[in-house]
Design an enzyme around this catalytic site. Structure first.
Site, PDB file in Angstrom:
ATOM      1  CB  SER A   1      -0.265  -8.198  -1.281  1.00 27.62           C
ATOM      2  OG  SER A   1      -1.087  -9.027  -0.482  1.00 27.62           O
TER       3      SER A   1
ATOM      4  CE  LYS B   1      -4.462  -1.462   1.728  1.00 27.13           C
ATOM      5  NZ  LYS B   1      -4.273  -2.909   2.013  1.00 27.13           N
TER       6      LYS B   1
ATOM      7  CD  GLU C   1     -10.871   5.431   1.643  1.00 28.50           C
ATOM      8  OE1 GLU C   1     -10.555   6.584   1.309  1.00 28.50           O
ATOM      9  OE2 GLU C   1     -10.400   4.400   1.118  1.00 28.50           O
TER      10      GLU C   1
HETATM   11  C1  LIG Z   1      -5.121  -3.888   1.531  1.00 30.47           C
HETATM   12  C2  LIG Z   1      -4.453  -5.149   1.216  1.00 30.47           C
HETATM   13  C3  LIG Z   1      -4.851  -5.945   0.119  1.00 30.47           C
HETATM   14  C4  LIG Z   1      -6.032  -5.621  -0.742  1.00 30.47           C
HETATM   15  O1  LIG Z   1      -5.961  -4.432  -1.440  1.00 30.47           O
HETATM   16  P1  LIG Z   1      -5.729  -4.392  -3.023  1.00 30.47           P
HETATM   17  O2  LIG Z   1      -6.007  -2.979  -3.369  1.00 30.47           O
HETATM   18  O3  LIG Z   1      -6.683  -5.343  -3.634  1.00 30.47           O
HETATM   19  O4  LIG Z   1      -4.322  -4.779  -3.262  1.00 30.47           O
HETATM   20  C5  LIG Z   1      -4.125  -7.095  -0.166  1.00 30.47           C
HETATM   21  N1  LIG Z   1      -3.076  -7.473   0.602  1.00 30.47           N
HETATM   22  C6  LIG Z   1      -2.669  -6.746   1.666  1.00 30.47           C
HETATM   23  C7  LIG Z   1      -1.515  -7.223   2.451  1.00 30.47           C
HETATM   24  C8  LIG Z   1      -3.350  -5.566   2.011  1.00 30.47           C
HETATM   25  O5  LIG Z   1      -2.936  -4.859   3.075  1.00 30.47           O
END
Ligand SMILES: *Cc1c(COP(=O)(O)O)cnc(C)c1O
Length: 392
Positions: free
Chosen positions: A376, A88, A110
């Site tokens: 992610s 993020k 938000e």
């Molecule tokens: C917020 C988040 C997501 C989902 O958000 P996307 O916009 O779909 O990437 C996925 N993985 C993690 C670790 C997150 O913090």
């Protein structure tokens, strides 16, 4: 071609469906974002912060034991190693530099579970910008550690007390505040959602993920593309970043993984491409889960980041056009995949990312296929959920 048109559409999805009072804010952004992002000054500052502050490039790790288990050549793109523990921050860094160049003094955002709020509060502290984060009152009670993280970082966290007191109410409150403070305030949206130009802008900030994958695969495999790339989709920003430079490479399968929650027919799910219909959500036309008369249905997922009733317009287009393959993974399957990765590679993933790993059990591929899974985020924030689940 997966390219946004001048009205912000990807095929049938996207656009800017906003109240008239928000027009000047969105227009200012739309008219300026490309020129700013393409300026040498912006690029220099963005790349320097990505390198020295976020810790990029993140490694592309060959997962030997996971590869043996699933019979493919599996690489992990380590977004979990970014500062703050997830992808993020790539976007919040980009947007805060943009806000500064637009002469803004104050940032609003938000947040649902608090991850985007923390990433925003982080870059506001870094840049010395005033930061207000809107969060549903119910979410504030559920996500106390993230509320305190934001406060430690100097942000003000304002409870949204209307409606269900969750993410959509926080979004409404942030929109209202933005309308009232158009001159000095920038609104940082955390995924590839919202009115044009947000989805495209956020995707471009996150596209650094696939830019690096290309270089890293060239070094490790002697070619710059995998056979498959797998990423989880909440709003879709990590997936959009991981897919970005491969949209027009038909030899690469793009696999998007949604949260099925307790099961797609259980009434407690977040599998938008299975259950959703076209409609307007947060200012863009996309697929969303809704009742017969168009009311948004409360989603469910064990992972907060995937607990969203829609998907970004680019993913609605990837789905409709058939360019993307969509898979839905249940809570239980994701948790097991998270434990499997922990045991095989010594990496505890965020539960969002665990969904992407579980997709290995649901899709077909060949044993010599090169697969990149976008990891992610890290699982530290989810420890309580792992403990409560307990099955390890
Ligand atoms: C917020 C988040 C997501 C989902 O958000 P996307 O916009 O779909 O990437 C996925 N993985 C993690 C670790 C997150 O913090």
């Amino acid at each position: 071609m997966i390219k946004v048109d001048e009205h912000g559409f990807y095929g049938n999805y996207g656009g800017a469906y906003i109240p008239e009072m928000l027009y000047p804010n969105i227009e200012e952004l739309r008219e300026n974002y490309e020129a700013i992002m393409e300026s040498g000054e912006f690029k220099q500052e963005f790349q320097t912060l990505l390198r020295d502050y976020v810790g990029r490039p993140t490694p592309l790790f060959f997962a030997q034991r996971l590869s043996e288990k699933h019979k493919a050549r599996i690489y992990l793109k380590r977004e979990d190693l970014c500062h703050t523990g997830a992808h993020k921050v790539n976007n919040t860094i980009g947007q805060i530099i943009l806000a500064k160049k637009l002469g803004k003094k104050r940032i609003i955002a938000e947040t649902g579970a608090g991850q985007h709020g923390v990433a925003t509060a982080t870059v506001c502290a870094l840049m010395g910008m005033e930061c207000t984060v809107y969060m549903g009152e119910v979410d504030m009670a559920r996500q106390k550690p993230n509320v305190e993280r934001m406060r430690i970082l100097g942000a003000e966290v304002v409870p949204a007390t209307s409606g269900s007191k969750t993410l959509k109410d926080a979004t409404n409150e942030a929109m209202r505040q933005w309308i009232n403070n158009p001159v000095d305030t920038h609104y940082i949206i955390g995924s590839v959602v919202g009115p044009h130009p947000y989805p495209e802008m956020v995707a471009r900030f996150q596209s650094v993920i696939s830019e690096e994958i290309k270089i890293q695969l060239q070094e490790k495999e002697g070619r710059d593309y995998p056979d498959l790339i797998i990423a989880c989709v909440g709003g879709g920003s990590n997936a959009a970043g991981a897919f970005y430079h491969y949209y027009n490479r038909p030899e690469v399968r793009l696999v998007a993984v949604e949260a099925a929650g307790l099961g797609v027919t259980s009434g407690k799910s977040a599998a938008t491409t299975v259950l959703g219909k076209p409609g307007i959500l947060h200012g863009s036309r996309t697929l969303l889960m809704q009742t017969e008369d168009g009311q948004v249905v409360e989603p469910h997922s064990i992972s907060a980041g995937l607990d969203y009733p829609g998907i970004g317009p680019v993913h609605a287009h990837l789905f409709e056009s058939g360019r993307g393959e969509f898979v839905a993974v249940e809570d239980e399957q994701a948790m097991r995949a998270g434990i499997e990765l922990s045991r095989l590679e010594g990496i505890i993933p965020a539960i969002e990312s665990a969904h992407a790993f579980s997709a290995l059990n649901q899709i077909k591929y060949k044993s010599d296929d090169v697969i990149v899974i976008n990891l992610s985020g890290r699982g530290d924030k989810d420890l309580e959920t792992y403990i409560k689940w307990g099955n390890y």
